[in-house]
Design an enzyme around this catalytic site. Structure first.
Site, PDB file in Angstrom:
ATOM      1  N   HIS A   1     -20.450 -21.594 -11.296  1.00  0.00           N
ATOM      2  CA  HIS A   1     -21.620 -22.169 -10.629  1.00  0.00           C
ATOM      3  C   HIS A   1     -21.464 -23.673 -10.516  1.00  0.00           C
ATOM      4  CE1 HIS A   1     -22.475 -22.001 -14.963  1.00  0.00           C
ATOM      5  NE2 HIS A   1     -23.287 -23.033 -14.807  1.00  0.00           N
TER       6      HIS A   1
ATOM      7  N   HIS B   1     -23.490 -27.261 -10.283  1.00  0.00           N
ATOM      8  CA  HIS B   1     -24.736 -27.982 -10.518  1.00  0.00           C
ATOM      9  C   HIS B   1     -24.830 -29.077  -9.461  1.00  0.00           C
ATOM     10  CE1 HIS B   1     -25.514 -26.586 -14.740  1.00  0.00           C
ATOM     11  NE2 HIS B   1     -24.212 -26.339 -14.669  1.00  0.00           N
TER      12      HIS B   1
END
Length: 129
Positions: free
Chosen positions: A115, A117
């Site tokens: 993922h 950020h």
């Protein structure tokens, strides 16, 4: 609440279902800000900046972290970064933003589903961490 470092050290081993899998499958709610056929972007529940959004691939395909990337992952890795740019624009981050990918325990990765950020809305400092 555990620190980011403690959370990373206590993280579920790579390959196990994650909270992100539950968000993708709509088993738990998320404040979704962007979605296309490949990625989902939603607000972090513990923001580290005024704007803190997580961008995840909808299909993990073994890509638990950046260190696990293979040549076959090039397209989704590029799409994650391009999506970060789109979301930053949507969020009004014209003055700049930061993109972070934590990898492994020493990188404070606490969810083993790659993922990105997206952080913004304030002046960032250097060096981080």
């Amino acid at each position: 609440m555990a620190s980011e470092k403690e959370a990373a050290l206590a993280a579920v081993p790579p390959g196990a279902p994650t909270i992100f899998d539950k968000i993708i499958n709509k088993e738990i709610p998320a404040n979704v800000v962007y979605e296309d056929e490949k990625v989902l972007a939603f607000r972090d529940i513990a923001p580290q900046a005024p704007t803190h959004i997580l961008i995840i691939p909808k299909v993990k395909d073994g890509l638990t972290g950046l260190s696990k990337a293979e040549e076959r992952n090039i397209e989704i890795l590029g799409h994650l970064l391009y999506s970060a740019k789109l979301v930053a624009k949507q969020e009004g981050l014209e003055d700049g933003f930061r993109v972070v990918i934590n990898d492994g325990p020493q990188g404070c990765q606490s969810v083993y589903h790659i993922h990105v950020h997206l952080l913004g809305g304030c002046q960032m400092n250097w060096p981080p961490g």
